[in-house]
Scaffold this motif. Structure first.
Motif, PDB file in Angstrom:
ATOM      1  N   PHE A   1    -101.675 -82.478  -8.146  1.00  0.00           N
ATOM      2  CA  PHE A   1    -101.952 -81.043  -8.100  1.00  0.00           C
ATOM      3  C   PHE A   1    -102.055 -80.518  -6.673  1.00  0.00           C
ATOM      4  O   PHE A   1    -102.591 -79.452  -6.441  1.00  0.00           O
ATOM      5  N   VAL A   2    -101.558 -81.333  -5.733  1.00  0.00           N
ATOM      6  CA  VAL A   2    -101.512 -80.868  -4.347  1.00  0.00           C
ATOM      7  C   VAL A   2    -100.073 -80.523  -4.015  1.00  0.00           C
ATOM      8  O   VAL A   2     -99.171 -81.343  -4.211  1.00  0.00           O
ATOM      9  N   ASP A   3     -99.857 -79.306  -3.538  1.00  0.00           N
ATOM     10  CA  ASP A   3     -98.504 -78.893  -3.184  1.00  0.00           C
ATOM     11  C   ASP A   3     -98.601 -77.880  -2.050  1.00  0.00           C
ATOM     12  O   ASP A   3     -99.010 -76.735  -2.260  1.00  0.00           O
ATOM     13  N   ILE A   4     -98.210 -78.335  -0.854  1.00  0.00           N
ATOM     14  CA  ILE A   4     -98.374 -77.472   0.327  1.00  0.00           C
ATOM     15  C   ILE A   4     -97.555 -76.180   0.220  1.00  0.00           C
ATOM     16  O   ILE A   4     -98.104 -75.086   0.389  1.00  0.00           O
ATOM     17  N   PRO A   5     -96.251 -76.263  -0.085  1.00  0.00           N
ATOM     18  CA  PRO A   5     -95.505 -74.995  -0.132  1.00  0.00           C
ATOM     19  C   PRO A   5     -96.095 -74.032  -1.166  1.00  0.00           C
ATOM     20  O   PRO A   5     -96.184 -72.832  -0.928  1.00  0.00           O
ATOM     21  N   GLY A   6     -96.537 -74.596  -2.301  1.00  0.00           N
ATOM     22  CA  GLY A   6     -97.134 -73.728  -3.321  1.00  0.00           C
ATOM     23  C   GLY A   6     -98.385 -73.030  -2.824  1.00  0.00           C
ATOM     24  O   GLY A   6     -98.574 -71.833  -3.045  1.00  0.00           O
TER      25      GLY A   6
ATOM     26  N   GLY B   1     -94.400 -68.314  -6.354  1.00  0.00           N
ATOM     27  CA  GLY B   1     -94.228 -69.683  -5.891  1.00  0.00           C
ATOM     28  C   GLY B   1     -93.531 -70.556  -6.927  1.00  0.00           C
ATOM     29  O   GLY B   1     -92.677 -71.382  -6.589  1.00  0.00           O
ATOM     30  N   THR B   2     -93.888 -70.377  -8.184  1.00  0.00           N
ATOM     31  CA  THR B   2     -93.242 -71.148  -9.231  1.00  0.00           C
ATOM     32  C   THR B   2     -91.756 -70.803  -9.332  1.00  0.00           C
ATOM     33  O   THR B   2     -90.909 -71.692  -9.520  1.00  0.00           O
ATOM     34  N   LEU B   3     -91.439 -69.516  -9.181  1.00  0.00           N
ATOM     35  CA  LEU B   3     -90.033 -69.123  -9.199  1.00  0.00           C
ATOM     36  C   LEU B   3     -89.270 -69.811  -8.071  1.00  0.00           C
ATOM     37  O   LEU B   3     -88.166 -70.337  -8.275  1.00  0.00           O
ATOM     38  N   ILE B   4     -89.878 -69.847  -6.867  1.00  0.00           N
ATOM     39  CA  ILE B   4     -89.229 -70.517  -5.740  1.00  0.00           C
ATOM     40  C   ILE B   4     -88.978 -71.990  -6.086  1.00  0.00           C
ATOM     41  O   ILE B   4     -87.871 -72.511  -5.924  1.00  0.00           O
ATOM     42  N   GLY B   5     -90.006 -72.650  -6.608  1.00  0.00           N
ATOM     43  CA  GLY B   5     -89.864 -74.057  -6.952  1.00  0.00           C
ATOM     44  C   GLY B   5     -88.794 -74.289  -8.007  1.00  0.00           C
ATOM     45  O   GLY B   5     -87.980 -75.214  -7.893  1.00  0.00           O
ATOM     46  N   LEU B   6     -88.766 -73.429  -9.023  1.00  0.00           N
ATOM     47  CA  LEU B   6     -87.783 -73.611 -10.093  1.00  0.00           C
ATOM     48  C   LEU B   6     -86.368 -73.389  -9.571  1.00  0.00           C
ATOM     49  O   LEU B   6     -85.443 -74.127  -9.913  1.00  0.00           O
ATOM     50  N   ILE B   7     -86.210 -72.362  -8.747  1.00  0.00           N
ATOM     51  CA  ILE B   7     -84.871 -72.064  -8.229  1.00  0.00           C
ATOM     52  C   ILE B   7     -84.367 -73.234  -7.399  1.00  0.00           C
ATOM     53  O   ILE B   7     -83.211 -73.676  -7.533  1.00  0.00           O
ATOM     54  N   GLU B   8     -85.247 -73.780  -6.549  1.00  0.00           N
ATOM     55  CA  GLU B   8     -84.831 -74.934  -5.735  1.00  0.00           C
ATOM     56  C   GLU B   8     -84.495 -76.132  -6.617  1.00  0.00           C
ATOM     57  O   GLU B   8     -83.507 -76.826  -6.394  1.00  0.00           O
ATOM     58  N   MET B   9     -85.324 -76.352  -7.623  1.00  0.00           N
ATOM     59  CA  MET B   9     -85.086 -77.488  -8.500  1.00  0.00           C
ATOM     60  C   MET B   9     -83.747 -77.341  -9.229  1.00  0.00           C
ATOM     61  O   MET B   9     -82.981 -78.296  -9.366  1.00  0.00           O
ATOM     62  N   LEU B  10     -83.456 -76.121  -9.676  1.00  0.00           N
ATOM     63  CA  LEU B  10     -82.218 -75.917 -10.438  1.00  0.00           C
ATOM     64  C   LEU B  10     -80.986 -76.155  -9.567  1.00  0.00           C
ATOM     65  O   LEU B  10     -79.917 -76.515 -10.068  1.00  0.00           O
ATOM     66  N   HIS B  11     -81.143 -75.974  -8.244  1.00  0.00           N
ATOM     67  CA  HIS B  11     -80.008 -76.219  -7.348  1.00  0.00           C
ATOM     68  C   HIS B  11     -79.772 -77.702  -7.117  1.00  0.00           C
ATOM     69  O   HIS B  11     -78.786 -78.087  -6.518  1.00  0.00           O
TER      70      HIS B  11
ATOM     71  N   ALA C   1     -90.972 -67.893   3.370  1.00  0.00           N
ATOM     72  CA  ALA C   1     -89.800 -68.536   3.969  1.00  0.00           C
ATOM     73  C   ALA C   1     -90.101 -70.008   4.248  1.00  0.00           C
ATOM     74  O   ALA C   1     -89.270 -70.892   3.983  1.00  0.00           O
ATOM     75  N   ALA C   2     -91.297 -70.290   4.766  1.00  0.00           N
ATOM     76  CA  ALA C   2     -91.664 -71.676   5.047  1.00  0.00           C
ATOM     77  C   ALA C   2     -91.651 -72.508   3.768  1.00  0.00           C
ATOM     78  O   ALA C   2     -91.113 -73.616   3.733  1.00  0.00           O
ATOM     79  N   ALA C   3     -92.228 -71.945   2.690  1.00  0.00           N
ATOM     80  CA  ALA C   3     -92.254 -72.669   1.421  1.00  0.00           C
ATOM     81  C   ALA C   3     -90.837 -72.954   0.939  1.00  0.00           C
ATOM     82  O   ALA C   3     -90.545 -74.032   0.414  1.00  0.00           O
ATOM     83  N   ILE C   4     -89.947 -71.982   1.128  1.00  0.00           N
ATOM     84  CA  ILE C   4     -88.559 -72.189   0.704  1.00  0.00           C
ATOM     85  C   ILE C   4     -87.917 -73.291   1.529  1.00  0.00           C
ATOM     86  O   ILE C   4     -87.252 -74.196   1.008  1.00  0.00           O
ATOM     87  N   LEU C   5     -88.118 -73.231   2.847  1.00  0.00           N
ATOM     88  CA  LEU C   5     -87.417 -74.161   3.737  1.00  0.00           C
ATOM     89  C   LEU C   5     -87.932 -75.590   3.617  1.00  0.00           C
ATOM     90  O   LEU C   5     -87.249 -76.526   4.023  1.00  0.00           O
ATOM     91  N   MET C   6     -89.125 -75.777   3.056  1.00  0.00           N
ATOM     92  CA  MET C   6     -89.644 -77.139   2.947  1.00  0.00           C
ATOM     93  C   MET C   6     -88.785 -78.009   2.044  1.00  0.00           C
ATOM     94  O   MET C   6     -88.646 -79.202   2.269  1.00  0.00           O
ATOM     95  N   HIS C   7     -88.223 -77.414   0.997  1.00  0.00           N
ATOM     96  CA  HIS C   7     -87.407 -78.238   0.089  1.00  0.00           C
ATOM     97  C   HIS C   7     -86.013 -77.674  -0.150  1.00  0.00           C
ATOM     98  O   HIS C   7     -85.199 -78.321  -0.789  1.00  0.00           O
ATOM     99  N   GLY C   8     -85.718 -76.460   0.294  1.00  0.00           N
ATOM    100  CA  GLY C   8     -84.406 -75.884  -0.007  1.00  0.00           C
ATOM    101  C   GLY C   8     -83.885 -75.091   1.161  1.00  0.00           C
ATOM    102  O   GLY C   8     -84.284 -75.324   2.303  1.00  0.00           O
TER     103      GLY C   8
END
Lengths: 256, 256, 256, 256, 256
Positions: free
Chosen positions: B29-34, B159-169, C17-24
């Protein structure tokens, strides 16, 4: 005891249990971690939101609202008319022997002050203070249940998120996905069910009951003051009937 | 220190941690970007919404609310009765030697002005201004936490949207889908938990505390003015008891 | 320039932007059709909701709010005291040579009317009209941003629905599902981010700024009227200090 | 014709169509059953909510609002000044030959009553009744569109549920899942798009237009009454300028 | 009978049924456990929220609202004018033979009291009490339907959660997933459809009807009092026309 609430809550739980049992089993809906988050989280938040003695006082308010029946206003009017007649004929002291048959502590308190010959203003003030306290107790209890009704679904969702995140970390065994998701969703179920079946309806009941009790207590205050003023039973009746709701007043009127 | 809030917040976090530890581990449950998006985004938006000095002033308001206990109104009434007796007997200057035992700065301020023989209107005005400032501080702090309580879940979702979008790529590696989604959902968890466990209950607490403090300060203002008016202790008591809540007033009354 | 807002907005964008750039990479979050729907749709709806000149006037209001610093009320009180002294000594015409050093157009307008010997009522009326216009400009700008804050997430969802529907029609190539969904979700991200990072906080800022400016303008109107009334500087100060917020008033008081 | 609304609606539809055409085709977004549920359901519910003649009257209100331009208040003030001069010089009958050049039916109605020598009170009353009717028409139309704006997304979701349920029953052919879900989601798209692009902005426009028209009609009523009172053109102007919004009033003032 | 509501409800159901039948069959949308949770749960919660006699009284209110047409106000004005003429000419007793042709019980009640020579104040009071009761009945019925409109979708979601949780526990047979999810979603469909098609529109209708009936009853009260006051038919008309809505009043005016 408030039959409607007890029947309503029992029927609601029975409907849901029946729906569960038609295709599954109740044990699928037991999840300790979920209950910790949904109920534990919501109650913990309550203790930040409200002073601790407010939260604990809510139990008394609910018990009072569900298990203590309010006296019937028409019956109280008849009783106050009778007491007014007695007081006019035989003086305030004559009221004393009627005290034991009055079960309502608010009215008892008022009559005791009449018997003890307290001045009119003092009686009015003491009863008004008591009424204020009753109103506040209902208002605060209602607010607590509304707050619970808002935070239970939120913590239910938090619990589901926890379950989903844990499940997603153990995706290696696809056979466990279903059970993991099921457990995760149980928490949302807890929050939605408890909020909509218990908390929000109870907030409504407390509001309705609060209005009813305020009306009854105001009727009693006016009745006790009428006694002190030495009014005749018919005058007491006319003064108190303004507190009946329109339908009841009409029935009384046509009966008269 | 406000025990209820501390216990509530600790219990809430403990419940959630326990639920997590039953089937998973806290590090999931630790996630820096989130955290950057949920907390960083919400706080950044606060600095657009409110002037910077308002946002920073909130910390003081929370600290004051959680760690400084308000004096007990009944105790303050007794103290003011005693001071009124002293002032009547020995004059305002006699109050000076009692100042050190008064820890509340608001009351101290008022008594100092009495000792310095400020005119009644000036004392009332200065204390009213101080009270206005206290009320405003509570109201603004409450509004800040309500705003946070609304924007934290929104930024959690961002933040969840960002994570999902990255994951889908990066769907090419199906083994990473679960972990990706898990990380994405942690941000929603952050937003929902922080809003419902901390911000919204704190907004409620600040409102309740604000009401309590306003009442206490108004009691103190009346008490100081009664001192200047040279009222007798019993008169001071009668004047100040109107500020007690009904239940406390009743207890006082039956004790009297 | 309003530093808080600029810093807040920059920090918010930097965190995201930082959160995005960490993984994507940032380019995953660029989607022309999505931007058309989310931003194009929301702005088009604005032009139905509000008259066109209202929508366009909002840019001026935001520019004014972010880049023009309001004069400090305490400073303005000192300036008005000084001008009042000058006017009492040397007459209204003497104010003319001080006009160039006053940068605020509202105050300049008022002083010009004083120099031109307009009657008191006329001055008050013209400045009140100007103040009404300023208040309305803030209120309308706030309403526009609140409306945007509500319609941006809605159009973001509309854009995501479009993307999902298109993706579902091309399910034949499973390799494209992820990218299709990612693109679809970018629109929801646009709507949620723009609404919560920009529009809703700006609506709050415009409201706060509106309150501040109204207070300052009312202070200036009273100051100009005090000048016409020929009041002494000390009387002007007493009259204007009522407009300071409690804390500032207190600082002034203790400084005095 | 209200250019802003027409341009806004066209641009909004164009943006969405462009976004669709970039990766798909418009025909993917046509779904008869979905339209039946979203639009048919919402309109059916309207006929339960409001009396039928209210719902049908809304079309007239929207047509009036979008296609009939309100006369310019400043122009009307000039016209009423001119008519007031004419009436003072040549009597009320002289107004008759100016009637044909007045296109606004409300003003025409008022002037006809002046020419027919109706008493002042009667004229005021008839025009007030007409104005009340205009205000009510706007308020009801606004409420209808707000209701539609709330029920369209709800029925859109109902349609999507229907589509999903049907699709899930035909899961045997996995190739059809995508298309089935796509069709199901089109209904949500209908509801969200129609509510946010048309209904909610139109509700806002009707409210703004209602305020504008009320102001204009009140100006006209005052103007017609001023005519009957035989006021001079300058007096008429002074009386009517209070209805202009601050900015316009100021422009007038500086032009004068 | 309220044609609009009946047509609206029928059309709404027909649209939804048509949409279902285009690609599936109605029996896919029958689910007993789901109905138990959505409808059983919502109704059970109602009995906690409101006193039982309130909930049961709602059926009468809806029946009254849908199947009993309110008399036309203009027609009632004409009737009251006629009765006023009769009463002036031949005395109150002459009204008796006209009673049978009056179907509205409220007006009948009033006229009977006139014939029986009740004092004016008594007549006004009895009818006001009756009107209060009618208003309260509408208000409570509206609140019940709003509450249902909020809890039906919530219990629909609870039912869907139950269905999903059960389905996830039987994931072993992938062929049943689709049907399981379909059944689960039917409950959400029940809640959303019943709330948006029936409950919320009925709440709106009850509010509108309540306003209409209050107006009509107030008109009747004034008419009966005018009869007692012995007013001439023209005076009665002038007094009662204030209750007509602006448009109707105007039509009357131009017809006169």
């Amino acid at each position: 005891m408030d039959t409607g609430s007890i029947v309503g809550a029992s029927a609601g739980c029975a409907f849901v249990a029946a729906a569960i049992l038609m295709h599954g089993k109740l044990s699928d809906f037991v999840d300790i971690p979920g209950a910790l988050v949904a109920f534990g989280g919501s109650f913990s938040a309550l203790f930040i939101f409200f002073p601790a003695k407010t939260v604990l006082g809510v139990f008394a308010a609910v018990k009072h609202c569900l298990f203590e029946k309010l006296p019937d206003p028409s019956g109280e009017i008849r009783r106050l008319m009778e007491l007014a007649g007695l007081a006019r004929r035989d003086g305030f002291l004559a009221l004393e022997k009627r005290l034991p048959e009055i079960s309502d502590p608010f009215l008892t308190r008022g009559l005791e002050m009449v018997i003890d010959n307290y001045p009119r203003e003092k009686v009015a003030q003491v009863l008004q203070v008591e009424l204020q306290y009753i109103e506040e107790r209902h208002a605060v209890a209602k607010k607590v249940f509304e707050q619970l009704g808002a935070s239970l679904p939120a913590f239910g969702m938090v619990g589901t998120l926890i379950g989903l995140i844990e499940m997603l970390h153990t995706l290696d065994d696809p056979g466990k996905i279903g059970a993991g998701m099921a457990v995760a969703m149980v928490t949302t179920f807890y929050g939605a069910f408890a909020a909509n079946m218990i908390c929000l309806p109870l907030a409504g009941k407390l509001e309705n009951r609060g209005k009813e009790e305020t009306l009854l207590r105001e009727l009693m205050i006016q009745g006790v003051l009428a006694l002190i003023d030495g009014e005749a039973p018919r005058a007491v009746e006319a003064r108190l009937k303004a507190f009946l709701d329109p339908k009841a007043r009409q029935t009384e009127a046509s009966a008269a």
